[in-house]
Design a protein around this motif. Structure first.
Motif, PDB file in Angstrom:
ATOM      1  N   ARG A  19       0.818  -1.213   0.000  1.00 44.24           N
ATOM      2  CA  ARG A  19       0.000   0.000   0.000  1.00 44.24           C
ATOM      3  C   ARG A  19       0.853   1.265   0.000  1.00 44.24           C
ATOM      4  O   ARG A  19       0.321   2.360   0.159  1.00 44.24           O
ATOM      5  CB  ARG A  19      -0.876   0.026   1.263  1.00 44.24           C
ATOM      6  CG  ARG A  19      -2.011  -0.971   1.278  1.00 44.24           C
ATOM      7  CD  ARG A  19      -2.623  -1.076   2.677  1.00 44.24           C
ATOM      8  NE  ARG A  19      -2.931   0.215   3.259  1.00 44.24           N
ATOM      9  CZ  ARG A  19      -4.110   0.831   3.145  1.00 44.24           C
ATOM     10  NH1 ARG A  19      -5.086   0.267   2.485  1.00 44.24           N
ATOM     11  NH2 ARG A  19      -4.309   2.004   3.708  1.00 44.24           N
ATOM     12  N   TRP A  68       0.427  -9.537  -5.268  1.00 40.93           N
ATOM     13  CA  TRP A  68      -0.987  -9.365  -5.592  1.00 40.93           C
ATOM     14  C   TRP A  68      -1.097  -8.242  -6.614  1.00 40.93           C
ATOM     15  O   TRP A  68      -0.565  -7.148  -6.393  1.00 40.93           O
ATOM     16  CB  TRP A  68      -1.770  -9.042  -4.313  1.00 40.93           C
ATOM     17  CG  TRP A  68      -3.244  -9.337  -4.386  1.00 40.93           C
ATOM     18  CD1 TRP A  68      -3.889 -10.072  -5.322  1.00 40.93           C
ATOM     19  CD2 TRP A  68      -4.250  -8.893  -3.461  1.00 40.93           C
ATOM     20  NE1 TRP A  68      -5.237 -10.124  -5.039  1.00 40.93           N
ATOM     21  CE2 TRP A  68      -5.486  -9.416  -3.915  1.00 40.93           C
ATOM     22  CE3 TRP A  68      -4.225  -8.121  -2.300  1.00 40.93           C
ATOM     23  CZ2 TRP A  68      -6.687  -9.176  -3.241  1.00 40.93           C
ATOM     24  CZ3 TRP A  68      -5.425  -7.885  -1.632  1.00 40.93           C
ATOM     25  CH2 TRP A  68      -6.639  -8.413  -2.091  1.00 40.93           C
ATOM     26  N   VAL A 127      -6.792   6.952  -3.242  1.00 38.56           N
ATOM     27  CA  VAL A 127      -7.147   5.732  -3.970  1.00 38.56           C
ATOM     28  C   VAL A 127      -6.510   5.688  -5.350  1.00 38.56           C
ATOM     29  O   VAL A 127      -6.252   6.721  -5.967  1.00 38.56           O
ATOM     30  CB  VAL A 127      -8.681   5.597  -4.144  1.00 38.56           C
ATOM     31  CG1 VAL A 127      -9.367   5.454  -2.795  1.00 38.56           C
ATOM     32  CG2 VAL A 127      -9.273   6.752  -4.929  1.00 38.56           C
ATOM     33  N   VAL A 128      -6.259   4.475  -5.785  1.00 36.00           N
ATOM     34  CA  VAL A 128      -5.927   4.193  -7.180  1.00 36.00           C
ATOM     35  C   VAL A 128      -7.212   3.696  -7.832  1.00 36.00           C
ATOM     36  O   VAL A 128      -7.913   2.857  -7.262  1.00 36.00           O
ATOM     37  CB  VAL A 128      -4.862   3.080  -7.275  1.00 36.00           C
ATOM     38  CG1 VAL A 128      -4.682   2.614  -8.716  1.00 36.00           C
ATOM     39  CG2 VAL A 128      -3.552   3.551  -6.679  1.00 36.00           C
ATOM     40  N   ILE A 129      -7.534   4.238  -8.997  1.00 37.44           N
ATOM     41  CA  ILE A 129      -8.671   3.724  -9.772  1.00 37.44           C
ATOM     42  C   ILE A 129      -8.084   3.050 -11.013  1.00 37.44           C
ATOM     43  O   ILE A 129      -7.269   3.645 -11.727  1.00 37.44           O
ATOM     44  CB  ILE A 129      -9.622   4.867 -10.197  1.00 37.44           C
ATOM     45  CG1 ILE A 129     -10.171   5.620  -8.975  1.00 37.44           C
ATOM     46  CG2 ILE A 129     -10.758   4.328 -11.082  1.00 37.44           C
ATOM     47  CD1 ILE A 129     -11.162   4.862  -8.122  1.00 37.44           C
ATOM     48  N   THR A 130      -8.457   1.805 -11.235  1.00 35.76           N
ATOM     49  CA  THR A 130      -7.927   1.091 -12.394  1.00 35.76           C
ATOM     50  C   THR A 130      -8.990   0.109 -12.881  1.00 35.76           C
ATOM     51  O   THR A 130     -10.076   0.035 -12.312  1.00 35.76           O
ATOM     52  CB  THR A 130      -6.596   0.381 -12.048  1.00 35.76           C
ATOM     53  OG1 THR A 130      -6.040  -0.177 -13.234  1.00 35.76           O
ATOM     54  CG2 THR A 130      -6.798  -0.713 -11.015  1.00 35.76           C
ATOM     55  N   LYS A 131      -8.671  -0.602 -13.948  1.00 33.33           N
ATOM     56  CA  LYS A 131      -9.660  -1.533 -14.493  1.00 33.33           C
ATOM     57  C   LYS A 131      -9.171  -2.960 -14.359  1.00 33.33           C
ATOM     58  O   LYS A 131      -7.988  -3.241 -14.570  1.00 33.33           O
ATOM     59  CB  LYS A 131      -9.920  -1.216 -15.970  1.00 33.33           C
ATOM     60  CG  LYS A 131     -10.727   0.041 -16.144  1.00 33.33           C
ATOM     61  CD  LYS A 131     -11.009   0.307 -17.607  1.00 33.33           C
ATOM     62  CE  LYS A 131     -11.814   1.595 -17.750  1.00 33.33           C
ATOM     63  NZ  LYS A 131     -11.803   2.089 -19.121  1.00 33.33           N
ATOM     64  N   GLU A 132     -10.095  -3.834 -14.052  1.00 30.07           N
ATOM     65  CA  GLU A 132      -9.765  -5.249 -13.889  1.00 30.07           C
ATOM     66  C   GLU A 132      -9.046  -5.787 -15.135  1.00 30.07           C
ATOM     67  O   GLU A 132      -8.079  -6.534 -15.024  1.00 30.07           O
ATOM     68  CB  GLU A 132     -11.056  -6.035 -13.643  1.00 30.07           C
ATOM     69  CG  GLU A 132     -10.829  -7.409 -13.076  1.00 30.07           C
ATOM     70  CD  GLU A 132     -12.145  -8.143 -12.822  1.00 30.07           C
ATOM     71  OE1 GLU A 132     -13.195  -7.716 -13.336  1.00 30.07           O
ATOM     72  OE2 GLU A 132     -12.107  -9.161 -12.121  1.00 30.07           O
ATOM     73  N   VAL A 133      -9.501  -5.378 -16.306  1.00 32.07           N
ATOM     74  CA  VAL A 133      -8.910  -5.904 -17.547  1.00 32.07           C
ATOM     75  C   VAL A 133      -7.465  -5.451 -17.737  1.00 32.07           C
ATOM     76  O   VAL A 133      -6.716  -6.067 -18.489  1.00 32.07           O
ATOM     77  CB  VAL A 133      -9.725  -5.496 -18.799  1.00 32.07           C
ATOM     78  CG1 VAL A 133     -11.072  -6.193 -18.798  1.00 32.07           C
ATOM     79  CG2 VAL A 133      -9.898  -3.979 -18.891  1.00 32.07           C
ATOM     80  N   VAL A 165      -3.317  -6.277  -7.283  1.00 27.76           N
ATOM     81  CA  VAL A 165      -4.071  -5.085  -6.890  1.00 27.76           C
ATOM     82  C   VAL A 165      -3.407  -4.316  -5.739  1.00 27.76           C
ATOM     83  O   VAL A 165      -4.052  -3.510  -5.071  1.00 27.76           O
ATOM     84  CB  VAL A 165      -5.536  -5.423  -6.531  1.00 27.76           C
ATOM     85  CG1 VAL A 165      -6.311  -5.794  -7.781  1.00 27.76           C
ATOM     86  CG2 VAL A 165      -5.617  -6.530  -5.486  1.00 27.76           C
ATOM     87  N   ALA A 166      -2.127  -4.558  -5.500  1.00 28.49           N
ATOM     88  CA  ALA A 166      -1.396  -3.759  -4.507  1.00 28.49           C
ATOM     89  C   ALA A 166      -1.307  -2.328  -5.036  1.00 28.49           C
ATOM     90  O   ALA A 166      -0.722  -2.100  -6.101  1.00 28.49           O
ATOM     91  CB  ALA A 166      -0.004  -4.334  -4.287  1.00 28.49           C
ATOM     92  N   PRO A 167      -1.887  -1.358  -4.329  1.00 25.96           N
ATOM     93  CA  PRO A 167      -1.963  -0.010  -4.915  1.00 25.96           C
ATOM     94  C   PRO A 167      -0.607   0.599  -5.276  1.00 25.96           C
ATOM     95  O   PRO A 167      -0.496   1.309  -6.276  1.00 25.96           O
ATOM     96  CB  PRO A 167      -2.678   0.820  -3.838  1.00 25.96           C
ATOM     97  CG  PRO A 167      -2.917  -0.071  -2.679  1.00 25.96           C
ATOM     98  CD  PRO A 167      -2.616  -1.474  -3.062  1.00 25.96           C
ATOM     99  N   PHE A 199       2.166   3.126  -9.083  1.00 26.99           N
ATOM    100  CA  PHE A 199       2.920   4.383  -9.110  1.00 26.99           C
ATOM    101  C   PHE A 199       4.355   4.193  -9.574  1.00 26.99           C
ATOM    102  O   PHE A 199       5.090   5.156  -9.732  1.00 26.99           O
ATOM    103  CB  PHE A 199       2.908   5.037  -7.723  1.00 26.99           C
ATOM    104  CG  PHE A 199       1.537   5.429  -7.281  1.00 26.99           C
ATOM    105  CD1 PHE A 199       0.951   6.578  -7.775  1.00 26.99           C
ATOM    106  CD2 PHE A 199       0.822   4.646  -6.399  1.00 26.99           C
ATOM    107  CE1 PHE A 199      -0.326   6.954  -7.392  1.00 26.99           C
ATOM    108  CE2 PHE A 199      -0.455   5.003  -6.006  1.00 26.99           C
ATOM    109  CZ  PHE A 199      -1.032   6.158  -6.501  1.00 26.99           C
TER     110      PHE A 199
END
Lengths: 330, 330
Positions: free
Chosen positions: A11, A35, A316-322, A37-39, A43
């Motif tokens: 994080r 993982w 927050v980080v906003i991203t897409k699953e794809v 999805v580790a924010p 960066f």
């Protein structure tokens, strides 16, 4: 190129942002996590999803990333990996990567808080009175050498998981009976503060210290801190540093009582509130870059202002699953 | 000017950043807190340190800020203040400020989770089976109407404080005996998800819904979420909205079982993970601006993509003690 590999970034998004700010165009920040999805990895200039550190291929994967990305220095942000990097220091050095981690012996001491206590006591370094066996504590208690409240915490472990203030012998016995952790019992001290420090890779000297007091603590660490300077603390830190073999950033916890500092523990990695030091102009990434380029850093301790505040909040980080990287599978 | 007052902004720094992004030069974001080191206030165009909401002068202070800053809409980010705004709606309306809060009656229902349960049940809205008295739970348990595990939480309260999964009657009795909270006992359901919604100030209709599932939860709320869309959920939300009198942003928790949604609770304020909705293009601040300008928003539900992720991490404000606003004193 000043390419730096940050392992298990989790994080620590702001740390990546700060590091990139310092490195600029002179190199890449490469970050890993197990993982996707580790924010923090979002960066970095480049990111890799790696196996867990317990996976037999882990070190090979990391060495592979070092070669591919022309990495010049490596560090980890999670405690359990410190020992692993320490045990494999040579492998990194052999391919031209500075392992910013302690020696194996120092890593072991930092990980095992009771061994650390014995080591510090043996070398005459101020540290809170600590017991491992309940019977030893009781003997000292009945001799009047220690009183309640006491502070118990897991002998090994990080963060505040399993740490409690304990007010009575009954409660203490209950904790030991529950046996949720292998506890140590520490005398309860107030006046806690902490310090980030950078130990030069070449000189092994502490070349930078930033100290701060906690204003507010939440689960997982300090969330509001204020900087202060005290030559006695700086002297204290320098007095015991020769007992250890660190390299890179460390994070130390202290207590202060009757005009003297007491060392509570050392985490040999960037602390969660190092962001405060960076925000106050104490830039360890510059020191890393110097080390990467073969330059030994000069000692510059206390080069910051008192009364600088760090106030933590959620971003927050906003991203897409794809768009996610694939999680690691054998 | 589209000036918006956000009360007790606390740690919600990113919400301020997002709001300013939408408002741009068309107005000011004004934020308050009772502590000068609340990180969020540093992101507002203007900031005030106010008394605690329990202070007798509190509402007068807030009304004063509204006049001075030509505020057009007000909302709070903390639960205990919702009732206060609801009770003083008229005072804000009289000076041309839209109070984005529920009616007093709806605020009371949202605050008291057992009253909410009875109200929903009475109106035939799917909601988890809930008990307040331990004896009532036992009667139902021995009739086979409910099984362990169950979920207990304080009858009033916010966040996850005091909420526990309970596996046995013995444990349940212990919690009631400890009496740390006035508990309710809820049947344990899986498939939890939540939704942010905006209720138009004029039409009282729900005009926007954003739903997401939790990937990871930390103390205080969801830290990783993923968006999804399900017409059944949107229909469900619209089916019960006439039972309440909301205005502005709300945050709802649901469970999903056997093809049906169950309403667990409603927080009549911006949820901590609304940041996800904003990041996915569901902009409630635009809807506020429309309401400020007398425009009734059209119903546009589900206008976002599935599979958008929100990943939370810690960022920091760095400031100087000498630059802080003074904390409020009588």
């Amino acid at each position: 190129m000043n390419n730096i590999l940050c392992c298990n970034a989790g994080r620590r998004g702001r740390l990546m942002i700060d590091m990139r700010k310092t490195i600029g165009d002179s190199g890449n920040v490469v970050a890993t996590d197990n993982w996707s999805v580790a924010p923090a990895i979002f960066f970095a200039n480049k990111q890799y999803v790696v196996p867990k550190i317990t996976h037999p291929n882990y070190i090979q994967e990391v060495l592979g990333i070092c070669k591919k990305e022309d990495i010049k220095a490596i560090f980890t942000l999670i405690d359990p990996e410190i020992d692993l990097l320490a045990s494999n220091k040579k492998k990194f050095e052999e391919i031209g990567v500075l392992p910013l981690c302690p020696s194996k012996q120092t890593a072991d001491l930092c990980f095992d808080k009771y061994s650390m206590y014995l080591y510090l006591k043996n070398h005459g370094v101020n540290t809170p009175l600590t017991f491992h066996e309940l019977d030893d504590f009781k003997a000292a208690y009945f001799k009047g050498e220690i009183q309640f409240p006491v502070f118990i915490k897991p002998r090994t472990g990080s963060g505040s998981v399993g740490a409690h203030k304990v007010n009575t012998m009954q409660d203490l016995e209950n904790y030991y009976a529950e046996n949720a952790f292998d506890y140590i019992i520490q005398e309860f001290m107030q006046g806690d503060c902490d310090a980030d420090a950078y130990i030069d890779y070449y000189s092994k000297e502490v070349v930078s210290i930033f100290s701060k007091k906690k204003i507010e603590t939440r689960i997982g660490g300090a969330s509001k801190t204020i900087s202060f300077k005290d030559q006695r603390l700086f002297d204290f830190v320098q007095s015991f540093m020769h007992l250890f073999d660190f390299a890179g950033a460390i994070d130390m916890d202290f207590f202060f009582r009757d005009g003297e500092y007491y060392l509570s523990e050392i985490n040999p990695r960037f602390g969660g509130a190092y962001l405060h030091a960076y925000g106050a102009g104490v830039d360890f990434f510059k020191l890393i870059i110097n080390n990467i380029n073969g330059v030994t850093n000069e000692v510059r301790i206390g080069d910051y202002d008192e009364g600088v505040l760090m106030l933590m909040y959620d971003d927050v980080v906003i991203t897409k699953e794809v768009d996610l990287l694939r999680d690691y599978h054998d």
